[in-house]
Design a protein around this motif. Structure first.
Motif, PDB file in Angstrom:
ATOM      1  N   VAL A 165      41.861 -39.862 -20.299  1.00 39.87           N
ATOM      2  CA  VAL A 165      41.686 -39.229 -18.981  1.00 39.87           C
ATOM      3  C   VAL A 165      42.640 -38.042 -18.841  1.00 39.87           C
ATOM      4  O   VAL A 165      42.247 -36.974 -18.369  1.00 39.87           O
ATOM      5  CB  VAL A 165      41.876 -40.250 -17.844  1.00 39.87           C
ATOM      6  N   GLU A 166      43.890 -38.206 -19.259  1.00 38.60           N
ATOM      7  CA  GLU A 166      44.851 -37.096 -19.185  1.00 38.60           C
ATOM      8  C   GLU A 166      44.391 -35.923 -20.047  1.00 38.60           C
ATOM      9  O   GLU A 166      44.524 -34.773 -19.665  1.00 38.60           O
ATOM     10  CB  GLU A 166      46.239 -37.563 -19.618  1.00 38.60           C
TER      11      GLU A 166
ATOM     12  N   LEU B  74      37.888 -30.879 -18.316  1.00 34.24           N
ATOM     13  CA  LEU B  74      36.560 -31.483 -18.393  1.00 34.24           C
ATOM     14  C   LEU B  74      36.332 -32.410 -17.213  1.00 34.24           C
ATOM     15  O   LEU B  74      35.196 -32.654 -16.821  1.00 34.24           O
ATOM     16  CB  LEU B  74      36.399 -32.272 -19.699  1.00 34.24           C
ATOM     17  N   LEU B  75      37.409 -32.935 -16.650  1.00 36.12           N
ATOM     18  CA  LEU B  75      37.348 -33.812 -15.484  1.00 36.12           C
ATOM     19  C   LEU B  75      38.270 -33.287 -14.397  1.00 36.12           C
ATOM     20  O   LEU B  75      39.269 -32.634 -14.684  1.00 36.12           O
ATOM     21  CB  LEU B  75      37.818 -35.231 -15.834  1.00 36.12           C
TER      22      LEU B  75
ATOM     23  N   ARG C 260      38.139 -39.868  -7.005  1.00 40.96           N
ATOM     24  CA  ARG C 260      37.167 -40.152  -8.066  1.00 40.96           C
ATOM     25  C   ARG C 260      37.275 -39.110  -9.162  1.00 40.96           C
ATOM     26  O   ARG C 260      37.593 -37.956  -8.900  1.00 40.96           O
ATOM     27  CB  ARG C 260      35.750 -40.123  -7.490  1.00 40.96           C
ATOM     28  N   LEU C 261      37.000 -39.511 -10.391  1.00 37.28           N
ATOM     29  CA  LEU C 261      36.943 -38.575 -11.502  1.00 37.28           C
ATOM     30  C   LEU C 261      35.546 -37.972 -11.552  1.00 37.28           C
ATOM     31  O   LEU C 261      34.542 -38.697 -11.567  1.00 37.28           O
ATOM     32  CB  LEU C 261      37.216 -39.288 -12.831  1.00 37.28           C
ATOM     33  N   LEU C 262      35.491 -36.651 -11.569  1.00 38.80           N
ATOM     34  CA  LEU C 262      34.211 -35.948 -11.614  1.00 38.80           C
ATOM     35  C   LEU C 262      34.212 -34.955 -12.765  1.00 38.80           C
ATOM     36  O   LEU C 262      35.244 -34.349 -13.066  1.00 38.80           O
ATOM     37  CB  LEU C 262      33.972 -35.197 -10.299  1.00 38.80           C
ATOM     38  N   PRO C 263      33.049 -34.750 -13.394  1.00 37.14           N
ATOM     39  CA  PRO C 263      32.989 -33.757 -14.471  1.00 37.14           C
ATOM     40  C   PRO C 263      33.044 -32.339 -13.906  1.00 37.14           C
ATOM     41  O   PRO C 263      32.590 -32.077 -12.801  1.00 37.14           O
ATOM     42  CB  PRO C 263      31.635 -34.025 -15.117  1.00 37.14           C
TER      43      PRO C 263
END
Length: 55
Positions: A13-14, A21-22, A28-31
């Motif tokens: 994630v980092e 990319l995120l 929330r994680l979004l592209p």
């Protein structure tokens, strides 16, 4: 002495955030759609690896 090491998921994630990319929106994680093209450019993606932790 115990060393706290981040999990593989945390590292991924980092890395994805460092390469943009995120992104995080509302918890929330979004592209990031405009950066999806970087997935076809592995050299540019790997260039962000030394910057993990500074994202």
């Amino acid at each position: 002495m115990s060393v706290n090491r981040p999990s593989m998921g945390t590292l991924l994630v980092e890395w994805a955030k460092a390469t943009r990319l995120l992104r995080i929106a509302g918890g929330r994680l979004l592209p990031v759609k405009k950066n999806a093209k970087l997935l076809d450019r592995p050299h540019e993606l790997c260039g962000a690896l030394p910057h993990i932790g500074q994202a």
